[in-house]
Design a protein around this motif. Sequence first.
Motif, short mmCIF file in Angstrom:
data_model
loop_
_atom_site.label_atom_id
_atom_site.label_comp_id
_atom_site.label_asym_id
_atom_site.label_seq_id
_atom_site.Cartn_x
_atom_site.Cartn_y
_atom_site.Cartn_z
N MET A 62 1.16 -1.40 -0.12
CA MET A 62 -0.41 0.16 0.27
C MET A 62 0.96 1.38 -0.31
O MET A 62 1.82 1.19 0.62
N ASN A 63 1.06 2.07 -0.64
CA ASN A 63 0.96 3.09 -0.91
C ASN A 63 0.65 4.22 -0.19
O ASN A 63 0.18 5.30 -0.63
N ILE A 64 0.81 4.38 0.83
CA ILE A 64 0.11 5.80 1.89
C ILE A 64 0.91 6.54 2.07
O ILE A 64 0.71 7.24 3.21
N LYS A 65 2.90 7.11 1.92
CA LYS A 65 3.40 7.27 2.53
C LYS A 65 2.84 9.35 1.71
O LYS A 65 3.42 10.16 2.62
N PRO A 66 2.38 8.92 0.69
CA PRO A 66 0.95 10.52 0.64
C PRO A 66 1.21 10.82 1.63
O PRO A 66 1.50 11.62 1.88
N LEU A 67 -0.10 10.36 2.17
CA LEU A 67 -1.20 10.57 2.70
C LEU A 67 -0.37 11.24 4.18
O LEU A 67 -0.59 12.02 4.34
N LEU A 68 0.81 9.88 4.76
CA LEU A 68 1.11 10.10 5.81
C LEU A 68 1.59 11.68 5.90
O LEU A 68 1.55 12.75 6.59
N ASN A 69 2.55 11.81 4.03
CA ASN A 69 3.52 13.28 3.81
C ASN A 69 2.13 14.74 4.36
O ASN A 69 2.87 15.29 4.68
N TYR A 70 1.49 14.05 3.93
CA TYR A 70 -0.10 14.94 4.09
C TYR A 70 -0.62 15.57 4.52
O TYR A 70 -0.29 17.27 5.49
N ILE A 71 -0.57 14.50 5.59
CA ILE A 71 -0.87 14.83 7.23
C ILE A 71 0.28 15.57 7.92
O ILE A 71 -0.16 15.94 9.55
N THR A 72 1.17 15.62 8.04
CA THR A 72 2.68 16.38 8.25
C THR A 72 1.82 17.79 8.55
O THR A 72 3.00 18.48 9.01
N ASN A 73 1.59 18.01 8.03
CA ASN A 73 1.46 19.15 7.66
C ASN A 73 0.80 19.99 8.26
O ASN A 73 0.33 21.27 8.58
N PHE A 74 -0.05 19.55 9.51
CA PHE A 74 -0.79 19.87 9.70
C PHE A 74 -1.03 18.99 11.53
O PHE A 74 -0.78 19.59 12.87
N VAL A 75 -0.41 17.75 11.73
CA VAL A 75 0.16 17.43 12.82
C VAL A 75 1.22 16.54 12.63
O VAL A 75 1.17 15.15 11.41
N VAL A 76 2.24 15.72 13.22
CA VAL A 76 2.78 15.17 13.48
C VAL A 76 2.77 13.01 13.85
O VAL A 76 2.60 13.33 15.79
N LEU A 77 3.03 12.32 13.39
CA LEU A 77 2.26 11.31 14.02
C LEU A 77 3.39 10.41 14.01
O LEU A 77 4.48 10.39 14.15
N THR A 78 3.83 9.46 15.16
CA THR A 78 4.01 8.32 16.17
C THR A 78 4.78 7.36 14.99
O THR A 78 3.51 7.14 14.24
N GLU A 79 5.80 6.38 14.50
CA GLU A 79 5.61 5.14 14.08
C GLU A 79 4.72 4.12 14.37
O GLU A 79 3.38 3.83 12.60
N ALA A 80 3.87 4.65 16.05
CA ALA A 80 3.27 3.32 16.52
C ALA A 80 1.86 3.77 16.00
O ALA A 80 0.91 3.25 15.18
N GLU A 81 1.26 5.12 15.38
CA GLU A 81 0.31 5.84 14.94
C GLU A 81 -0.46 5.62 13.60
O GLU A 81 -1.38 5.43 13.40
N GLU A 82 1.20 5.84 13.26
CA GLU A 82 1.20 5.79 11.67
C GLU A 82 0.81 4.09 10.84
O GLU A 82 -0.06 4.04 10.04
N ALA A 83 1.71 3.51 12.47
CA ALA A 83 1.41 1.73 11.89
C ALA A 83 0.11 1.43 12.04
O ALA A 83 -1.03 1.09 11.18
N PHE A 84 -0.66 2.16 12.99
CA PHE A 84 -2.14 1.97 13.47
C PHE A 84 -2.77 2.63 12.63
O PHE A 84 -4.02 1.86 11.89
N LEU A 85 -2.73 3.67 12.18
CA LEU A 85 -3.27 3.98 10.70
C LEU A 85 -3.01 3.56 9.57
O LEU A 85 -4.51 3.51 9.11
N THR A 86 -2.36 3.39 8.84
CA THR A 86 -1.64 2.06 7.53
C THR A 86 -2.66 0.78 8.33
O THR A 86 -3.61 0.63 6.85
N SER A 87 -3.34 0.52 8.85
CA SER A 87 -3.78 -0.85 9.58
C SER A 87 -4.61 -0.63 9.57
O SER A 87 -6.43 -1.81 8.69
N LYS A 88 -5.84 0.27 9.23
CA LYS A 88 -7.08 1.36 8.83
C LYS A 88 -8.29 1.37 8.23
O LYS A 88 -8.88 1.20 7.61
N VAL A 89 -6.83 1.77 7.46
CA VAL A 89 -6.83 2.70 6.09
C VAL A 89 -7.46 1.45 4.77
O VAL A 89 -6.64 0.67 4.95
#
Length: 194
Positions: free
Chosen positions: A1-28
């Motif tokens: 899954m190519n989720i990197k563009p989404l994570l980069n976009y989210i960083t413009n507003f909030v910063v996620l930890t690695e664990a939060e990124e992993a949880f988000l990735t598991s749900k989308v």
Amino acid sequence: MNIKPLLNYITNFVVLTEAEEAFLTSKVIYRKYLKGQYILQQGDICKFQCFVISGCTKTFYVDDSGQEHIVMFSIADWWASDMGSYITQTPADYNIQCIDKTELIMFPYDVMEELFSEIPKLERFFRKIIERGLVASQKRVVRRFSLSAKDRYLYFRNQYPKIEKLIPQYMVASYLGITKEFLSKIKAQLLEEE
């Protein structure tokens, strides 16, 4: 899954930890669509907020006479959804169709509360996105009533040069609320003025 563009976009507003990124990735959900495929059809319930990784979509309404009215285009790093239907889980007023091959990251309605509970800063992120969308929508309404068709086209061309290159002119005309013939006249007039 190519989720990197989404994570980069989210960083413009909030910063996620690695664990939060992993949880988000598991749900989308990551999904590819072909040109012409529908993400949502008028009357269905919108189950996803969609982040565009690549490609282009149009959001439009078809009136009782079968006339298509385009209200929005979405390209990479933009969102596509019928927010009214998504929030209320009632039938959609809009269709969302892919103008080109499109890759999306989809946020299912039934996991949003879990995402907000596990990653509270995502609630702030989505609030910011919705605020920006509301402001853009309100400004578009004002432009629709206060600018001439020519000025609306010039604004569109200047603000969204990438979109104009991706879509047929009849879709630009629909978005501007004019006929494709009138858009052709406007473009011819602008060429004469150059």
